[in-house]
Design a protein around this motif. Structure first.
Motif, PDB file in Angstrom:
ATOM      1  N   ASP A  34      -7.566  -4.152  -9.823  1.00  0.00           N
ATOM      2  CA  ASP A  34      -6.526  -5.108  -9.477  1.00  0.00           C
ATOM      3  C   ASP A  34      -5.671  -5.716 -10.640  1.00  0.00           C
ATOM      4  OD1 ASP A  34      -7.376  -5.215  -6.920  1.00  0.00           O
ATOM      5  OD2 ASP A  34      -8.750  -6.692  -7.059  1.00  0.00           O
ATOM      6  N   THR A  35      -6.030  -5.053 -11.977  1.00  0.00           N
ATOM      7  CA  THR A  35      -5.177  -5.447 -13.051  1.00  0.00           C
ATOM      8  C   THR A  35      -4.109  -4.511 -13.224  1.00  0.00           C
ATOM      9  OG1 THR A  35      -6.637  -3.835 -14.603  1.00  0.00           O
ATOM     10  CG2 THR A  35      -7.441  -6.311 -14.303  1.00  0.00           C
ATOM     11  N   ILE A  36      -4.172  -3.322 -12.563  1.00  0.00           N
ATOM     12  CA  ILE A  36      -2.943  -2.296 -12.321  1.00  0.00           C
ATOM     13  C   ILE A  36      -1.654  -3.120 -11.949  1.00  0.00           C
ATOM     14  CG2 ILE A  36      -1.810  -0.179 -11.723  1.00  0.00           C
ATOM     15  CD1 ILE A  36      -4.865   0.953 -11.787  1.00  0.00           C
ATOM     16  N   GLU A  37      -0.591  -3.213 -12.634  1.00  0.00           N
ATOM     17  CA  GLU A  37       0.638  -3.804 -12.201  1.00  0.00           C
ATOM     18  C   GLU A  37       1.408  -2.941 -11.317  1.00  0.00           C
ATOM     19  OE1 GLU A  37       2.977  -6.086 -15.146  1.00  0.00           O
ATOM     20  OE2 GLU A  37       0.988  -6.460 -16.321  1.00  0.00           O
ATOM     21  N   THR A  38       1.159  -3.384 -10.037  1.00  0.00           N
ATOM     22  CA  THR A  38       2.096  -2.591  -8.991  1.00  0.00           C
ATOM     23  C   THR A  38       2.306  -3.452  -7.691  1.00  0.00           C
ATOM     24  OG1 THR A  38       2.323  -0.582  -7.664  1.00  0.00           O
ATOM     25  CG2 THR A  38       0.099  -1.573  -8.086  1.00  0.00           C
ATOM     26  N   ASP A  39       3.315  -3.191  -7.049  1.00  0.00           N
ATOM     27  CA  ASP A  39       3.681  -3.930  -5.938  1.00  0.00           C
ATOM     28  C   ASP A  39       3.103  -3.082  -4.610  1.00  0.00           C
ATOM     29  OD1 ASP A  39       4.962  -6.131  -7.141  1.00  0.00           O
ATOM     30  OD2 ASP A  39       6.892  -5.143  -6.866  1.00  0.00           O
ATOM     31  N   LEU A  40       2.197  -1.999  -4.791  1.00  0.00           N
ATOM     32  CA  LEU A  40       1.972  -1.153  -3.932  1.00  0.00           C
ATOM     33  C   LEU A  40       0.436  -1.646  -3.446  1.00  0.00           C
ATOM     34  CD1 LEU A  40       2.769   2.186  -5.407  1.00  0.00           C
ATOM     35  CD2 LEU A  40       3.839   1.034  -3.418  1.00  0.00           C
ATOM     36  N   SER A  41       0.041  -1.406  -2.067  1.00  0.00           N
ATOM     37  CA  SER A  41      -1.187  -1.710  -1.677  1.00  0.00           C
ATOM     38  C   SER A  41      -2.302  -0.739  -2.025  1.00  0.00           C
ATOM     39  CB  SER A  41      -1.209  -1.819  -0.128  1.00  0.00           C
ATOM     40  OG  SER A  41      -0.937  -0.695   0.565  1.00  0.00           O
ATOM     41  N   HIS A  42      -3.685  -1.012  -1.904  1.00  0.00           N
ATOM     42  CA  HIS A  42      -4.377   0.021  -2.256  1.00  0.00           C
ATOM     43  C   HIS A  42      -4.537   1.055  -1.277  1.00  0.00           C
ATOM     44  CE1 HIS A  42      -7.348  -2.082  -5.101  1.00  0.00           C
ATOM     45  NE2 HIS A  42      -6.848  -3.225  -4.325  1.00  0.00           N
ATOM     46  N   PRO A  43      -4.244   0.962   0.141  1.00  0.00           N
ATOM     47  CA  PRO A  43      -3.888   2.313   0.699  1.00  0.00           C
ATOM     48  C   PRO A  43      -2.631   3.214   0.117  1.00  0.00           C
ATOM     49  CG  PRO A  43      -4.401   0.643   2.056  1.00  0.00           C
ATOM     50  CD  PRO A  43      -4.362  -0.180   1.074  1.00  0.00           C
ATOM     51  N   GLU A  44      -1.646   2.465  -0.015  1.00  0.00           N
ATOM     52  CA  GLU A  44      -0.440   3.137  -0.743  1.00  0.00           C
ATOM     53  C   GLU A  44      -0.701   3.796  -2.018  1.00  0.00           C
ATOM     54  OE1 GLU A  44       2.866   0.313   1.167  1.00  0.00           O
ATOM     55  OE2 GLU A  44       2.151  -0.167  -0.784  1.00  0.00           O
ATOM     56  N   CYS A  45      -1.417   2.971  -2.735  1.00  0.00           N
ATOM     57  CA  CYS A  45      -1.790   3.629  -4.142  1.00  0.00           C
ATOM     58  C   CYS A  45      -2.698   4.978  -3.998  1.00  0.00           C
ATOM     59  CB  CYS A  45      -2.871   2.722  -5.214  1.00  0.00           C
ATOM     60  SG  CYS A  45      -1.655   1.385  -5.647  1.00  0.00           S
ATOM     61  N   HIS A  46      -3.633   4.577  -3.033  1.00  0.00           N
ATOM     62  CA  HIS A  46      -4.668   5.990  -2.648  1.00  0.00           C
ATOM     63  C   HIS A  46      -3.653   7.113  -2.300  1.00  0.00           C
ATOM     64  CE1 HIS A  46      -8.332   7.273  -0.105  1.00  0.00           C
ATOM     65  NE2 HIS A  46      -8.098   7.822  -1.079  1.00  0.00           N
ATOM     66  N   MET A  47      -2.828   6.774  -1.318  1.00  0.00           N
ATOM     67  CA  MET A  47      -1.952   8.150  -0.766  1.00  0.00           C
ATOM     68  C   MET A  47      -1.233   8.449  -1.976  1.00  0.00           C
ATOM     69  SD  MET A  47       0.734   8.133   2.487  1.00  0.00           S
ATOM     70  CE  MET A  47      -0.752   7.815   3.642  1.00  0.00           C
ATOM     71  N   LEU A  48      -0.568   7.899  -2.823  1.00  0.00           N
ATOM     72  CA  LEU A  48       0.357   8.503  -3.908  1.00  0.00           C
ATOM     73  C   LEU A  48      -0.588   9.291  -4.603  1.00  0.00           C
ATOM     74  CD1 LEU A  48       2.563   5.418  -4.952  1.00  0.00           C
ATOM     75  CD2 LEU A  48       3.121   7.551  -3.601  1.00  0.00           C
ATOM     76  N   ILE A  49      -2.128   8.869  -5.115  1.00  0.00           N
ATOM     77  CA  ILE A  49      -2.701   9.616  -5.674  1.00  0.00           C
ATOM     78  C   ILE A  49      -3.058  11.007  -5.264  1.00  0.00           C
ATOM     79  CG2 ILE A  49      -5.219   9.684  -6.905  1.00  0.00           C
ATOM     80  CD1 ILE A  49      -4.364   6.556  -7.829  1.00  0.00           C
ATOM     81  N   LYS A  50      -3.569  10.767  -3.921  1.00  0.00           N
ATOM     82  CA  LYS A  50      -3.748  12.131  -3.228  1.00  0.00           C
ATOM     83  C   LYS A  50      -2.699  13.084  -2.836  1.00  0.00           C
ATOM     84  CE  LYS A  50      -8.037  11.022  -2.421  1.00  0.00           C
ATOM     85  NZ  LYS A  50      -9.283  11.789  -2.534  1.00  0.00           N
ATOM     86  N   LEU A  51      -1.455  12.415  -3.230  1.00  0.00           N
ATOM     87  CA  LEU A  51      -0.032  13.462  -3.057  1.00  0.00           C
ATOM     88  C   LEU A  51       0.089  14.307  -4.174  1.00  0.00           C
ATOM     89  CD1 LEU A  51       2.160  11.314  -0.741  1.00  0.00           C
ATOM     90  CD2 LEU A  51       1.196  14.028  -0.149  1.00  0.00           C
ATOM     91  N   ASP A  52      -0.954  14.890  -4.841  1.00  0.00           N
ATOM     92  CA  ASP A  52      -0.708  15.704  -5.937  1.00  0.00           C
ATOM     93  C   ASP A  52       0.399  16.959  -5.797  1.00  0.00           C
ATOM     94  OD1 ASP A  52      -2.804  16.842  -4.285  1.00  0.00           O
ATOM     95  OD2 ASP A  52      -3.538  17.977  -6.264  1.00  0.00           O
TER      96      ASP A  52
END
Length: 155
Positions: A34-52
Protein backbone atom coordinates in the motif's frame (compact mmCIF):
# COMPACT_ATOMS: atom_id res chain seq x y z
CA UNK A 1 14.67 -17.69 30.76
CA UNK A 2 15.35 -14.87 28.30
CA UNK A 3 15.38 -16.66 24.95
CA UNK A 4 14.87 -14.42 21.96
CA UNK A 5 11.95 -15.12 19.64
CA UNK A 6 14.46 -16.42 17.08
CA UNK A 7 15.80 -18.90 19.63
CA UNK A 8 12.31 -20.08 20.56
CA UNK A 9 11.16 -20.42 16.95
CA UNK A 10 14.45 -22.09 16.00
CA UNK A 11 13.48 -25.03 18.18
CA UNK A 12 10.43 -25.71 16.01
CA UNK A 13 10.51 -28.10 13.06
CA UNK A 14 11.78 -26.76 9.73
CA UNK A 15 8.26 -27.14 8.29
CA UNK A 16 6.72 -24.96 11.01
CA UNK A 17 9.52 -22.43 10.67
CA UNK A 18 8.91 -22.29 6.90
CA UNK A 19 5.16 -21.82 7.39
CA UNK A 20 5.73 -19.03 9.92
CA UNK A 21 8.25 -17.35 7.63
CA UNK A 22 5.89 -17.45 4.65
CA UNK A 23 3.03 -16.01 6.73
CA UNK A 24 5.23 -13.25 8.13
CA UNK A 25 6.51 -12.35 4.65
CA UNK A 26 3.00 -12.39 3.18
CA UNK A 27 1.58 -10.07 5.83
CA UNK A 28 4.56 -7.71 5.70
CA UNK A 29 4.29 -7.44 1.91
CA UNK A 30 0.49 -6.98 2.07
CA UNK A 31 1.06 -4.13 4.51
CA UNK A 32 3.84 -2.47 2.52
CA UNK A 33 2.36 -2.80 -0.98
CA UNK A 34 0.00 0.00 0.00
CA UNK A 35 3.02 2.31 0.22
CA UNK A 36 3.57 2.14 -3.56
CA UNK A 37 2.40 5.49 -4.87
CA UNK A 38 -0.11 4.80 -7.62
CA UNK A 39 -3.71 5.59 -8.42
CA UNK A 40 -4.19 2.03 -9.70
CA UNK A 41 -6.22 -0.57 -7.84
CA UNK A 42 -4.68 -3.86 -6.70
CA UNK A 43 -6.31 -5.78 -9.61
CA UNK A 44 -5.03 -3.16 -12.06
CA UNK A 45 -1.49 -3.41 -10.66
CA UNK A 46 -1.70 -7.20 -10.78
CA UNK A 47 -2.79 -7.10 -14.42
CA UNK A 48 -0.01 -4.70 -15.43
CA UNK A 49 2.60 -6.91 -13.78
CA UNK A 50 1.24 -10.02 -15.53
CA UNK A 51 1.32 -8.25 -18.92
CA UNK A 52 5.03 -8.85 -19.43
CA UNK A 53 4.19 -9.47 -23.10
CA UNK A 54 1.03 -9.09 -25.23
CA UNK A 55 -1.52 -11.70 -24.14
CA UNK A 56 -4.95 -12.90 -25.04
CA UNK A 57 -7.57 -12.31 -22.38
CA UNK A 58 -7.86 -16.06 -21.69
CA UNK A 59 -4.11 -16.46 -21.21
CA UNK A 60 -3.99 -13.41 -18.95
CA UNK A 61 -6.94 -14.75 -16.95
CA UNK A 62 -5.12 -18.06 -16.46
CA UNK A 63 -1.96 -16.20 -15.39
CA UNK A 64 -4.06 -14.24 -12.89
CA UNK A 65 -5.85 -17.41 -11.69
CA UNK A 66 -9.17 -16.04 -12.85
CA UNK A 67 -11.66 -16.32 -15.69
CA UNK A 68 -11.85 -13.84 -18.59
CA UNK A 69 -15.22 -12.44 -17.53
CA UNK A 70 -13.86 -11.35 -14.14
CA UNK A 71 -10.91 -9.44 -15.58
CA UNK A 72 -12.75 -7.67 -18.39
CA UNK A 73 -13.65 -4.70 -16.18
CA UNK A 74 -10.03 -4.31 -15.09
CA UNK A 75 -8.81 -4.46 -18.68
CA UNK A 76 -11.49 -1.96 -19.73
CA UNK A 77 -10.44 0.47 -16.97
CA UNK A 78 -6.76 0.18 -17.88
CA UNK A 79 -7.56 0.67 -21.55
CA UNK A 80 -9.70 3.73 -20.83
CA UNK A 81 -6.90 5.21 -18.67
CA UNK A 82 -4.35 4.66 -21.46
CA UNK A 83 -2.31 1.84 -19.89
CA UNK A 84 -3.16 -0.84 -22.43
CA UNK A 85 -4.68 -1.30 -25.86
CA UNK A 86 -6.39 -4.15 -27.63
CA UNK A 87 -4.77 -5.33 -30.86
CA UNK A 88 -5.67 -8.14 -33.23
CA UNK A 89 -3.66 -11.31 -32.66
CA UNK A 90 -1.60 -11.77 -35.84
CA UNK A 91 -1.77 -15.57 -35.43
CA UNK A 92 -5.59 -15.52 -35.24
CA UNK A 93 -7.26 -12.37 -36.55
CA UNK A 94 -10.47 -13.26 -34.70
CA UNK A 95 -8.76 -12.92 -31.32
CA UNK A 96 -7.54 -9.84 -29.46
CA UNK A 97 -4.33 -9.27 -27.53
CA UNK A 98 -3.96 -6.94 -24.57
CA UNK A 99 -0.82 -4.86 -25.14
CA UNK A 100 0.78 -2.33 -22.82
CA UNK A 101 1.06 1.23 -24.10
CA UNK A 102 4.16 3.32 -23.32
CA UNK A 103 2.29 4.64 -20.27
CA UNK A 104 1.49 1.07 -19.27
CA UNK A 105 5.12 -0.05 -19.72
CA UNK A 106 6.30 2.82 -17.53
CA UNK A 107 3.76 1.98 -14.83
CA UNK A 108 4.65 -1.72 -15.01
CA UNK A 109 8.38 -0.98 -14.74
CA UNK A 110 7.74 1.20 -11.67
CA UNK A 111 5.56 -1.49 -10.04
CA UNK A 112 8.07 -4.28 -10.69
CA UNK A 113 10.92 -2.17 -9.30
CA UNK A 114 8.95 -1.04 -6.24
CA UNK A 115 7.70 -4.57 -5.51
CA UNK A 116 11.25 -5.90 -5.82
CA UNK A 117 12.55 -3.27 -3.41
CA UNK A 118 9.75 -4.05 -0.95
CA UNK A 119 10.45 -7.78 -1.21
CA UNK A 120 14.17 -7.33 -0.49
CA UNK A 121 13.46 -5.01 2.43
CA UNK A 122 10.80 -7.31 3.92
CA UNK A 123 12.64 -10.58 3.33
CA UNK A 124 16.20 -9.51 4.04
CA UNK A 125 17.34 -11.81 1.21
CA UNK A 126 20.19 -10.91 -1.13
CA UNK A 127 20.03 -11.47 -4.91
CA UNK A 128 21.30 -15.08 -4.80
CA UNK A 129 18.98 -15.99 -1.93
CA UNK A 130 16.07 -14.35 -3.75
CA UNK A 131 16.76 -16.42 -6.87
CA UNK A 132 16.81 -19.62 -4.81
CA UNK A 133 13.66 -18.59 -2.93
CA UNK A 134 11.96 -17.83 -6.27
CA UNK A 135 12.91 -21.27 -7.59
CA UNK A 136 11.50 -22.98 -4.51
CA UNK A 137 8.41 -20.76 -4.39
CA UNK A 138 7.67 -21.58 -8.05
CA UNK A 139 7.90 -25.28 -7.26
CA UNK A 140 5.54 -24.82 -4.31
CA UNK A 141 3.10 -22.76 -6.39
CA UNK A 142 3.04 -25.35 -9.17
CA UNK A 143 2.40 -28.13 -6.67
CA UNK A 144 -0.40 -26.20 -4.96
CA UNK A 145 -2.07 -25.39 -8.29
CA UNK A 146 -1.95 -29.04 -9.40
CA UNK A 147 -4.56 -29.76 -6.72
CA UNK A 148 -6.82 -26.85 -7.72
CA UNK A 149 -6.77 -23.10 -7.17
CA UNK A 150 -7.08 -22.32 -3.45
CA UNK A 151 -10.18 -20.29 -2.56
CA UNK A 152 -8.04 -17.38 -1.33
CA UNK A 153 -6.48 -16.98 -4.78
CA UNK A 154 -9.86 -16.89 -6.54
CA UNK A 155 -10.70 -13.46 -5.10
Amino acid sequence: MSDSISDRLGRLSPEIQAIMGVYALYWKLEETFDTIETDLSHPECHMLIKLDEPKRMGVLAADMLSVPSTITATADALEQAGYLARQRDPSDRRAWLLVLTEQGKGARDMLVSAAGDLFHKASGLNADETAEFARMASKIRDNVLKTGIPEGLKK
